[in-house]
Motif scaffolding. Structure first.
Motif, PDB file in Angstrom:
ATOM      1  N   ASP A  48     -85.951  56.548  62.412  1.00  0.00           N
ATOM      2  CA  ASP A  48     -85.495  55.154  63.090  1.00  0.00           C
ATOM      3  C   ASP A  48     -84.260  54.655  62.400  1.00  0.00           C
ATOM      4  OD1 ASP A  48     -87.794  55.236  64.733  1.00  0.00           O
ATOM      5  OD2 ASP A  48     -88.979  54.192  63.753  1.00  0.00           O
ATOM      6  N   THR A  53     -85.310  54.141  70.314  1.00  0.00           N
ATOM      7  CA  THR A  53     -86.033  54.650  71.386  1.00  0.00           C
ATOM      8  C   THR A  53     -85.495  54.077  72.796  1.00  0.00           C
ATOM      9  OG1 THR A  53     -87.339  52.388  71.098  1.00  0.00           O
ATOM     10  CG2 THR A  53     -88.051  54.592  69.827  1.00  0.00           C
ATOM     11  N   TYR A  63     -86.029  59.251  72.758  1.00  0.00           N
ATOM     12  CA  TYR A  63     -85.703  58.902  71.107  1.00  0.00           C
ATOM     13  C   TYR A  63     -84.347  59.681  71.046  1.00  0.00           C
ATOM     14  CZ  TYR A  63     -87.168  58.299  66.401  1.00  0.00           C
ATOM     15  OH  TYR A  63     -87.044  57.613  65.054  1.00  0.00           O
ATOM     16  N   ILE A 136     -91.157  61.365  70.382  1.00  0.00           N
ATOM     17  CA  ILE A 136     -90.950  60.237  69.572  1.00  0.00           C
ATOM     18  C   ILE A 136     -92.071  60.524  68.247  1.00  0.00           C
ATOM     19  CG2 ILE A 136     -91.058  57.551  69.237  1.00  0.00           C
ATOM     20  CD1 ILE A 136     -90.355  57.436  72.246  1.00  0.00           C
TER      21      ILE A 136
END
Length: 571
Positions: A48, A53, A63, A136
């Motif tokens: 991340d 996202t 993603y 994801i």
């Protein structure tokens, strides 16, 4: 962002930066989709930090890289500028104008057959011809696609890769690609050759506003933005684009980390002296201007030096690469980049970009070097202390910053990452009571082993070190560069070569503030001082005057002075 990740926005500026960035994102993508192995930790790195996202018009979760890239007209081939994830064919067909229409349709450049075959073999094309998104990593979406069965034939044949989009296997957001239509990628006319030309691009409202709009889009959705990493070509006009971009980031996002990786392709042609002088000027201007705005700048190149005097490209004991192919050079640089950036991408106890820069760039030392061992030569049955002892007393890394051999030069500060080492190999495996060959064998954890090794190698140097179980992924379309003495997991094999396709490798990388930069930066200034600066000031174009060239020499020499051996480390 999930888990409170400290987000990073990546900017890729230039075509060689596109090559390095494509390998980088392919490696991140492969790491997202790998099958979790009991011997490695799947959660050491937080994706991340680099990814965002989203959701398509049809409700599919996506993603995608948090990325802005800039390149020239004609550089995309089959890749659409707007991407394919958010495209709605029904909306494309809806035309409000009811009058007479004349349609001019540009011929579509076919997708690289190699990439099409690879993706098709993995079973990921969707019904409308758009490649599906990597799932994801939070449990949503379909199971990740495994690339473990991709056959060796999917290594790209030499000559099939012309541009970076020929091997990009990652979907990009529509806000990622920003094309500069004012200049051409191919041909001899309309090229972005000079630093001044690059600076002038972001003085034009249309390009400046487009970049600012994309920056705001990505930044405003971040919860804990830690900064920006810029992959920027130094050898051409993108050097100027990078400097203006860094200036914009510093002015608008004060307090965030700005780390620039200044990229230069492989060996240059001695029979093109004018182009080589352009390359020298662009590199010098880029380094000086970028250091004024960035947390630090790290040149990355497999060339022997940054100046006009050619030296052979660097060599690696266990790699066989063609230094004239951007596809090969960029793969090696991306692998090193994937390792040395680990500190600010960790899931647990990350080192922020600002703190990493503060450690490395004290007292005006705003240029750092990158070095690596690719792959790290761990033999099955041998421990990490055994292998580190075998590296010898000299600096074990290969320079990736065109600053010469780092051996014998003083190091002021360093950030070191060793990754892909099985936990069972971290410490000595000698039977209790056996005399210990070194202090490394007395350590009780792998982290202690690495810290002790660095202390012995560079005493009285500020060091930060990280030891990870997670290897670096080198699955297709990564080129086949490894000698046949390595296993699929990158371990050295004894006995006859087996020809196994390598998919993961251990890597030992470092960022260092080194006294070698005194000679490198000072040498650039010496070479520039021998040129007719009035003549070349006119080439640099767009407001670069003779006085700017004289100022460049002074700033280069001042920057070089920061790395003199007599300089002290911070208290």
């Amino acid at each position: 962002m999930a888990g409170g990740a400290r987000e990073v926005l990546t900017l890729q500026l230039g075509h060689f930066a596109g090559f390095v960035g494509t390998h980088w994102w392919n490696q991140q993508d492969a790491a997202l989709g790998r099958n979790t192995d009991a011997k490695e930790s799947a959660g050491e790195l937080c994706p991340d930090v680099l990814y965002r996202t989203g959701r398509t018009l049809h409700g599919q979760e996506t993603y995608t890289p948090r990325l802005i890239l800039m390149d020239l007209k004609g550089s995309l081939n089959s890749l659409r500028e707007e991407g394919g994830l958010y495209r709605d064919k029904q909306l494309d067909a809806a035309i409000a104008w009811q009058g007479k229409l004349t349609t001019h349709k540009e011929e579509v450049y076919p997708k690289n057959p190699y990439l099409q075959d690879l993706l098709s073999a993995e079973g990921v094309p969707s019904s409308d011809g758009v490649w599906k998104v990597k799932s994801i990593p939070n449990g949503k979406g379909p199971p990740p696609v495994s690339t473990a069965t991709a056959p060796k034939s999917f290594i790209p044949p030499e000559g099939t890769i012309r541009v970076w989009s020929d091997f990009l296997r990652v979907d990009l957001h529509p806000r990622s690609i920003c094309m500069i239509h004012k200049y051409n990628h191919d041909g001899e006319a309309g090229r972005l050759e000079a630093f001044g030309q690059g600076e002038s691009i972001l003085k034009e409202p249309r390009y400046l506003e487009e970049l600012e709009d994309r920056l705001h889009f990505y930044v405003e959705e971040c919860d804990y933005l830690q900064g920006f990493q810029i992959l920027c070509d130094l050898h051409d006009g993108f050097s100027g684009v990078g400097a203006k971009t860094a200036e914009l980031l510093r002015d608008e996002y004060s307090g965030r980390g700005i780390i620039t990786w200044g990229l230069l392709p492989g060996p240059y042609n001695l029979r093109e002296p004018q182009k080589n002088i352009y390359r020298l000027l662009n590199t010098a201007f880029g380094l000086v201007r970028l250091t004024a705005y960035c947390s630090f700048v790290c040149p990355l190149s497999l060339g022997g030096n940054l100046g006009l005097r050619p030296k052979p490209p660097v060599s690696f004991p266990y790699l066989r690469y063609n230094a004239t192919l951007p596809f090969h050079c960029s793969a090696i640089l991306a692998t090193a980049l994937d390792t040395v950036t680990v500190p600010y991408r960790l899931r647990s106890s990350p080192v922020s970009m600002v703190h990493l820069a503060d450690m490395l760039s004290f007292s005006g030392k705003k240029v750092v070097t990158a070095e690596a061992i690719i792959p790290f030569p761990l033999v099955p049955g041998k421990s990490l202390p055994d292998t580190l002892m075998q590296l010898g007393e000299a600096s074990p890394w290969t320079s990736l910053s065109a600053c010469g051999d780092p051996s014998g030069t003083r190091c002021f500060a360093q950030s070191v990452v060793l990754r892909g080492i099985d936990r069972a190999s971290h410490t000595s495996q000698l039977v209790s009571g056996t005399p210990l060959p070194s202090a490394l064998h007395a350590c009780t954890t792998g982290e202690e082993v690495l810290a002790q090794y660095l202390q012995e190698q560079q005493p009285r140097v500020i060091s930060s070190s990280h030891l990870l179980l997670t290897p670096c992924r080198v699955a297709p379309p990564y080129p086949h560069l490894f000698s046949s003495s390595f296993s699929q997991q990158g371990a050295m094999l004894e006995g006859p070569p087996r020809g196994t396709e390598v998919k993961n490798i251990p890597v030992f990388g470092a960022l260092r503030s080194s006294a070698s930069l005194y000679q490198t930066l000072g040498g650039l200034a010496d070479e520039l001082s021998k040129l007719d600066l009035r003549r070349w000031a006119s080439f640099m174009d767009a407001g670069v005057e003779h006085d700017d060239m004289e100022e460049l020499l002074q700033e280069l020499r001042s920057l070089a002075h920061c790395y003199q051996e007599g300089d002290s480390s911070p208290d």
